[in-house]
Design a protein around this motif. Structure first.
Motif, PDB file in Angstrom:
ATOM      1  N   TYR A  64      11.979 -35.822  -4.352  1.00 54.91           N
ATOM      2  CA  TYR A  64      12.531 -35.875  -5.705  1.00 54.91           C
ATOM      3  C   TYR A  64      12.244 -34.532  -6.371  1.00 54.91           C
ATOM      4  CZ  TYR A  64      12.941 -40.830  -4.855  1.00 54.91           C
ATOM      5  OH  TYR A  64      13.282 -42.042  -4.331  1.00 54.91           O
ATOM      6  N   ASP A  65      13.314 -33.827  -6.743  1.00 56.35           N
ATOM      7  CA  ASP A  65      13.190 -32.503  -7.346  1.00 56.35           C
ATOM      8  C   ASP A  65      13.304 -32.594  -8.858  1.00 56.35           C
ATOM      9  OD1 ASP A  65      13.046 -31.329  -4.806  1.00 56.35           O
ATOM     10  OD2 ASP A  65      15.228 -31.166  -4.680  1.00 56.35           O
ATOM     11  N   LEU A  66      12.435 -31.847  -9.546  1.00 57.18           N
ATOM     12  CA  LEU A  66      12.474 -31.807 -11.005  1.00 57.18           C
ATOM     13  C   LEU A  66      13.564 -30.871 -11.497  1.00 57.18           C
ATOM     14  CD1 LEU A  66       8.782 -31.648 -12.244  1.00 57.18           C
ATOM     15  CD2 LEU A  66      10.370 -33.540 -12.375  1.00 57.18           C
ATOM     16  N   ASP A  67      14.159 -31.229 -12.604  1.00 60.97           N
ATOM     17  CA  ASP A  67      15.096 -30.365 -13.318  1.00 60.97           C
ATOM     18  C   ASP A  67      14.553 -30.261 -14.737  1.00 60.97           C
ATOM     19  OD1 ASP A  67      17.244 -28.869 -14.167  1.00 60.97           O
ATOM     20  OD2 ASP A  67      18.549 -30.607 -14.429  1.00 60.97           O
ATOM     21  N   MET A  68      13.798 -29.194 -14.987  1.00 56.07           N
ATOM     22  CA  MET A  68      13.085 -29.039 -16.249  1.00 56.07           C
ATOM     23  C   MET A  68      13.544 -27.753 -16.919  1.00 56.07           C
ATOM     24  SD  MET A  68      10.543 -30.477 -18.036  1.00 56.07           S
ATOM     25  CE  MET A  68       9.839 -31.525 -16.784  1.00 56.07           C
ATOM     26  N   SER A  69      13.690 -27.807 -18.241  1.00 55.83           N
ATOM     27  CA  SER A  69      14.040 -26.614 -19.003  1.00 55.83           C
ATOM     28  C   SER A  69      13.418 -26.721 -20.389  1.00 55.83           C
ATOM     29  CB  SER A  69      15.563 -26.506 -19.112  1.00 55.83           C
ATOM     30  OG  SER A  69      15.920 -25.453 -19.965  1.00 55.83           O
ATOM     31  N   TYR A  70      12.915 -25.591 -20.873  1.00 53.09           N
ATOM     32  CA  TYR A  70      12.324 -25.554 -22.212  1.00 53.09           C
ATOM     33  C   TYR A  70      12.607 -24.188 -22.825  1.00 53.09           C
ATOM     34  CZ  TYR A  70       8.672 -23.548 -19.226  1.00 53.09           C
ATOM     35  OH  TYR A  70       7.992 -22.825 -18.284  1.00 53.09           O
ATOM     36  N   VAL A  71      12.649 -24.152 -24.141  1.00 53.24           N
ATOM     37  CA  VAL A  71      12.872 -22.891 -24.848  1.00 53.24           C
ATOM     38  C   VAL A  71      11.662 -22.589 -25.723  1.00 53.24           C
ATOM     39  CG1 VAL A  71      15.390 -22.971 -24.811  1.00 53.24           C
ATOM     40  CG2 VAL A  71      14.162 -24.008 -26.700  1.00 53.24           C
ATOM     41  N   TYR A  72      11.384 -21.300 -25.854  1.00 51.69           N
ATOM     42  CA  TYR A  72      10.243 -20.846 -26.647  1.00 51.69           C
ATOM     43  C   TYR A  72      10.560 -19.443 -27.141  1.00 51.69           C
ATOM     44  CZ  TYR A  72       9.097 -18.398 -22.307  1.00 51.69           C
ATOM     45  OH  TYR A  72       9.136 -17.599 -21.198  1.00 51.69           O
ATOM     46  N   SER A  73       9.829 -19.002 -28.135  1.00 53.58           N
ATOM     47  CA  SER A  73      10.059 -17.641 -28.623  1.00 53.58           C
ATOM     48  C   SER A  73       8.746 -16.873 -28.666  1.00 53.58           C
ATOM     49  CB  SER A  73      10.731 -17.647 -29.990  1.00 53.58           C
ATOM     50  OG  SER A  73       9.867 -18.194 -30.953  1.00 53.58           O
ATOM     51  N   VAL A  74       8.863 -15.583 -28.374  1.00 53.58           N
ATOM     52  CA  VAL A  74       7.738 -14.654 -28.419  1.00 53.58           C
ATOM     53  C   VAL A  74       8.232 -13.407 -29.152  1.00 53.58           C
ATOM     54  CG1 VAL A  74       6.157 -13.229 -27.061  1.00 53.58           C
ATOM     55  CG2 VAL A  74       6.784 -15.511 -26.240  1.00 53.58           C
ATOM     56  N   ASP A  75       7.546 -13.060 -30.215  1.00 53.79           N
ATOM     57  CA  ASP A  75       7.913 -11.886 -31.023  1.00 53.79           C
ATOM     58  C   ASP A  75       9.374 -11.934 -31.468  1.00 53.79           C
ATOM     59  OD1 ASP A  75       5.329 -10.845 -30.816  1.00 53.79           O
ATOM     60  OD2 ASP A  75       5.810  -9.775 -28.956  1.00 53.79           O
ATOM     61  N   GLY A  76       9.830 -13.113 -31.872  1.00 58.81           N
ATOM     62  CA  GLY A  76      11.179 -13.276 -32.388  1.00 58.81           C
ATOM     63  C   GLY A  76      12.274 -13.370 -31.342  1.00 58.81           C
ATOM     64  N   ARG A  77      11.938 -13.246 -30.071  1.00 59.85           N
ATOM     65  CA  ARG A  77      12.943 -13.336 -29.006  1.00 59.85           C
ATOM     66  C   ARG A  77      12.823 -14.693 -28.310  1.00 59.85           C
ATOM     67  NH1 ARG A  77      14.067  -9.194 -24.077  1.00 59.85           N
ATOM     68  NH2 ARG A  77      15.952 -10.234 -23.393  1.00 59.85           N
ATOM     69  N   VAL A  78      13.965 -15.333 -28.070  1.00 58.02           N
ATOM     70  CA  VAL A  78      13.993 -16.674 -27.468  1.00 58.02           C
ATOM     71  C   VAL A  78      14.119 -16.566 -25.951  1.00 58.02           C
ATOM     72  CG1 VAL A  78      15.251 -18.865 -27.362  1.00 58.02           C
ATOM     73  CG2 VAL A  78      15.006 -17.665 -29.547  1.00 58.02           C
ATOM     74  N   TYR A  79      13.319 -17.373 -25.266  1.00 58.03           N
ATOM     75  CA  TYR A  79      13.322 -17.417 -23.798  1.00 58.03           C
ATOM     76  C   TYR A  79      13.516 -18.856 -23.338  1.00 58.03           C
ATOM     77  CZ  TYR A  79      11.182 -12.807 -24.211  1.00 58.03           C
ATOM     78  OH  TYR A  79      10.913 -11.508 -24.532  1.00 58.03           O
ATOM     79  N   GLU A  80      14.018 -18.980 -22.118  1.00 56.94           N
ATOM     80  CA  GLU A  80      14.143 -20.300 -21.498  1.00 56.94           C
ATOM     81  C   GLU A  80      13.308 -20.304 -20.226  1.00 56.94           C
ATOM     82  OE1 GLU A  80      17.385 -23.361 -19.491  1.00 56.94           O
ATOM     83  OE2 GLU A  80      18.089 -21.608 -20.596  1.00 56.94           O
ATOM     84  N   GLY A  81      12.485 -21.334 -20.069  1.00 64.04           N
ATOM     85  CA  GLY A  81      11.659 -21.459 -18.882  1.00 64.04           C
ATOM     86  C   GLY A  81      11.974 -22.733 -18.128  1.00 64.04           C
ATOM     87  N   GLN A  82      11.610 -22.749 -16.862  1.00 62.21           N
ATOM     88  CA  GLN A  82      11.832 -23.937 -16.031  1.00 62.21           C
ATOM     89  C   GLN A  82      10.610 -24.336 -15.222  1.00 62.21           C
ATOM     90  OE1 GLN A  82      15.272 -22.706 -13.751  1.00 62.21           O
ATOM     91  NE2 GLN A  82      16.660 -23.319 -15.376  1.00 62.21           N
ATOM     92  N   ARG A  83       9.600 -23.488 -15.199  1.00 59.14           N
ATOM     93  CA  ARG A  83       8.421 -23.757 -14.370  1.00 59.14           C
ATOM     94  C   ARG A  83       7.495 -24.766 -15.057  1.00 59.14           C
ATOM     95  NH1 ARG A  83       6.995 -18.961 -13.345  1.00 59.14           N
ATOM     96  NH2 ARG A  83       7.713 -18.927 -11.214  1.00 59.14           N
ATOM     97  N   VAL A  84       7.109 -25.774 -14.307  1.00 54.20           N
ATOM     98  CA  VAL A  84       6.106 -26.723 -14.788  1.00 54.20           C
ATOM     99  C   VAL A  84       4.724 -26.233 -14.364  1.00 54.20           C
ATOM    100  CG1 VAL A  84       5.249 -29.092 -14.654  1.00 54.20           C
ATOM    101  CG2 VAL A  84       7.708 -28.662 -14.770  1.00 54.20           C
ATOM    102  N   CYS A  85       4.596 -25.853 -13.100  1.00 56.59           N
ATOM    103  CA  CYS A  85       3.356 -25.281 -12.580  1.00 56.59           C
ATOM    104  C   CYS A  85       3.724 -24.348 -11.440  1.00 56.59           C
ATOM    105  CB  CYS A  85       2.383 -26.370 -12.127  1.00 56.59           C
ATOM    106  SG  CYS A  85       2.931 -27.306 -10.704  1.00 56.59           S
ATOM    107  N   PHE A  86       2.745 -23.680 -10.865  1.00 56.68           N
ATOM    108  CA  PHE A  86       3.037 -22.737  -9.790  1.00 56.68           C
ATOM    109  C   PHE A  86       3.159 -23.449  -8.460  1.00 56.68           C
ATOM    110  CE2 PHE A  86       1.455 -20.184 -13.183  1.00 56.68           C
ATOM    111  CZ  PHE A  86       2.375 -19.152 -13.195  1.00 56.68           C
TER     112      PHE A  86
END
Length: 159
Positions: A64-86
């Motif tokens: 079972y593969d995860l499909d994860m996405s989250y958004v966050y901002s650093v110094d006013g710039r928005v990023y999208e991440g998908q990693r839960v752990c390494f």
């Protein structure tokens, strides 16, 4: 027959040794890279993120593969991440995948760890998945077999 040191090694043993050693070194490099990134992440700062996608799918091959996405901002710039752990993140059991998706529900606010020099690198959790251990053990096993074949301690025979 090819002479290798003081031991006579057959062509099949040499080829098998090179293939096994190459696989082992590839697995070890992958494991090492994930471990280094995990250790570095222990010192990363955090910021708030919002979960945008959180689901899992059966891949047809027993995982079972995860499909994860989250958004966050650093110094006013928005990023999208998908990693839960390494490491790779797939699960043999549906209940394990479900636990992760329940912990990170769509719309929820969570802490995300991000790399200060490359804020696009992020993770929700600062640990390694067990897949990294399998890469490490598999790499050592294949590299050991490759070395044994190349040095003549393990011979490939047609008998």
């Amino acid at each position: 027959v090819i002479a290798c040191g003081l031991v006579s090694v057959g062509a099949k043993s040499m080829l098998g040794g090179f293939v096994a050693l190459a696989l082992g070194l590839t697995f070890l490099a992958g494991a090492f890279w994930e471990i280094v990134r995990w250790l570095r992440s222990l010192r990363w700062p955090t910021t708030q993120a919002e979960i945008k996608r959180s689901s899992f799918q059966y891949d047809g091959d027993g995982a079972y593969d995860l499909d994860m996405s989250y958004v966050y901002s650093v110094d006013g710039r928005v990023y999208e991440g998908q990693r839960v752990c390494f490491g790779l993140l797939s699960f043999a059991f549906q209940r394990h995948a479900r636990k992760v998706t329940e912990r990170y529900r769509v719309g929820s606010s969570v802490l995300v760890f991000y790399c200060p020099s490359k804020p696009q690198l992020s993770t929700l959790e600062t640990h390694c998945s067990t897949d990294v251990l399998f890469l490490l053990v598999g790499g050592l096993l294949f590299a050991g077999i490759g070395i044994a074949l190349l040095t003549g301690h393990l011979l490939w025979t047609d008998e």
